[in-house]
Scaffold this motif. Sequence first.
Motif, PDB file in Angstrom:
ATOM      1  N   GLU A  35       0.826  -1.207   0.000  1.00 55.79           N
ATOM      2  CA  GLU A  35       0.000   0.000   0.000  1.00 55.79           C
ATOM      3  C   GLU A  35       0.862   1.258   0.000  1.00 55.79           C
ATOM      4  O   GLU A  35       0.540   2.246  -0.692  1.00 55.79           O
ATOM      5  N   ASN A  36       1.948   1.239   0.754  1.00 57.69           N
ATOM      6  CA  ASN A  36       2.835   2.401   0.803  1.00 57.69           C
ATOM      7  C   ASN A  36       3.425   2.698  -0.577  1.00 57.69           C
ATOM      8  O   ASN A  36       3.525   3.854  -0.994  1.00 57.69           O
ATOM      9  N   VAL A  37       3.828   1.635  -1.280  1.00 57.92           N
ATOM     10  CA  VAL A  37       4.397   1.823  -2.616  1.00 57.92           C
ATOM     11  C   VAL A  37       3.342   2.378  -3.570  1.00 57.92           C
ATOM     12  O   VAL A  37       3.591   3.330  -4.318  1.00 57.92           O
ATOM     13  N   ILE A  38       2.144   1.794  -3.545  1.00 55.26           N
ATOM     14  CA  ILE A  38       1.094   2.201  -4.479  1.00 55.26           C
ATOM     15  C   ILE A  38       0.668   3.641  -4.251  1.00 55.26           C
ATOM     16  O   ILE A  38       0.546   4.432  -5.194  1.00 55.26           O
ATOM     17  N   LYS A 255      -4.900   6.894   0.771  1.00 53.12           N
ATOM     18  CA  LYS A 255      -4.253   6.265   1.918  1.00 53.12           C
ATOM     19  C   LYS A 255      -5.186   5.240   2.550  1.00 53.12           C
ATOM     20  O   LYS A 255      -6.339   5.094   2.168  1.00 53.12           O
ATOM     21  N   ASN A 256      -4.675   4.554   3.552  1.00 51.31           N
ATOM     22  CA  ASN A 256      -5.462   3.606   4.346  1.00 51.31           C
ATOM     23  C   ASN A 256      -5.947   2.402   3.549  1.00 51.31           C
ATOM     24  O   ASN A 256      -7.003   1.833   3.840  1.00 51.31           O
TER      25      ASN A 256
END
Length: 416
Positions: A35-38, A255-256
Motif C-alpha cells: 500500500e505504501n508503494v502504491i 491512503k489507508n
Amino acid sequence: QKSGCFFSITTLPPSSTMNMTTHDTGSCHVRKEIENVITNQSFVEKSHPLFWHGRIFKEGSKNASLIPPLVTWESNCKPRDDHDTVDWLTASEYTDVDTVMNEKLDQLANLLRLSRKTVVYSGAGISVAAGIGQASRGAGNRRRNLTTTAVPTLTHHALSVLAKKGLIHGWVQQNHDGLPQKAGFPQEDINEIHGSWYDPSNPVVLYSGSLRTYEFEWMEKEAETADLALVIGTTLGGLNADQVATKTAIRSLKKNGASLGMVMINLQQTPHDGKASLRIFGTSDDVFSALLPRFDVPIPELVPIEFNFSERKFLVPYDENGKRSSSVKMWLDLNPGAAVKVVGHNIMGAKQPSQRHIGKDATGEVKRWNQSTMAVELKVKRATMLLGFWWLEAAVEGKTPTIPVVNAKPNMAVCT
C-alpha cells in the motif's frame, strides 16, 4: 518511496490462498508495505519507464529490470476504427521478456493472495484462442466464426480454478460467449454486462441499446468495492464498464489501503496503462499457464464441464415472476414443447434486430436440448434463444436472484 519495501522483503508462501480476513500478521505487514508503494507512486505518463511495467514494479526486487517488452506484431493503425483514443496508441502487440515476466507473475501472485476482493474485468481478447473473433485489430484475430459451439480457453479454466480457491471473487465480462460458465465459473458471480448468448432475459446489447438495470447497478457496485481489478484482454476503449478498472485504480492512490489497484494483462497497450499497479504484456493463456504453478495448481484439462440432467423438470425456489423466494417453490418444466415466457428481460432495450418485434410479453416454447451448445433452445415469438445449462444448476440451488425463464402457466408448490 520506501526502499526495498516490496516482495523481495516479505513474500507469502505459495500455499497461501486465503483472503485477508484469514491472513496472519505477517501478511498484513506485506500488504501495508505494498500500500505504501502504491499510494506513493502516482499515475505515470507514457515517457515514464514504469509505463511498461506498472506503478509498483520498480520495487519488485533488487534484480528487477525495466526492460520494455518486445514488439511481436507491429501496426500503425488504431486498435479500432469505431473508437476514439489517444494519438500515440496503435494496435501493435508486445510480450514481456522472460525475466521480467517471471518477476511480474511473482508480484501478481502476491497481489491475488493479499486482495480482499478481486474482480475480473475481461474483453474479447481472452476468447480469441477459442476461435471467437474480436472487434479490435490484432495478430491473432483470425475469425473462425465460432460462437455457441466454442469451448473455453486455458484462461477461462484458470480463472474458474482460482475462484474455487477463493482468489477470484467476481467477474464483469464484456463478452457474450458463456465460456466462463462452460469452464465452471458460477453463474451467480459473473456479470454479463453487455448481454449473453445464453440468457434470454439479457440479450446482447447493441451500441444503440441500453444495458439492463440489474447488471448495470451490479457493475457499478463492483467498480466501487473491488480491492483488485484483474483486467484481461481489453483495450479499455471507453465503455461504461471500464470503470471497473479505472475506479479501482483511482482508489489505489488513497491512503489507508483503499485498494491494491488494477493489474492489466493484454498484448496491446491501452490509454490507461499508466494507472496500472502492474502491467503485463502477453497472451492471457501464456500468463495463466505460468501463474497457476505459483499456487501449486496443475494446468487444467481444457474441456468444458459436464452437465448431466436425468429430468427436464426442476423444482426451484423462485416465484411465478422468476424471483428467488423463501416461501414458495415452482416446477420449471423445460421438456420440449413446454410453454415458457422470458421474465425480467431487456429484449426491447437490447435492440437486437431479430428480436425487435418482441414486447413485454415474451412467450414461447422449448424446442430442444442441444448438447453441442450446452443450452436449452427456445423459440420466443419466432426468435431463437438459448438458456445455458448452468442456469438450471443455479436455479435448483437458488443461487441467482432471478432466473430468465418460467413456464407460461407456472406450477407453484408451497415450501415445506
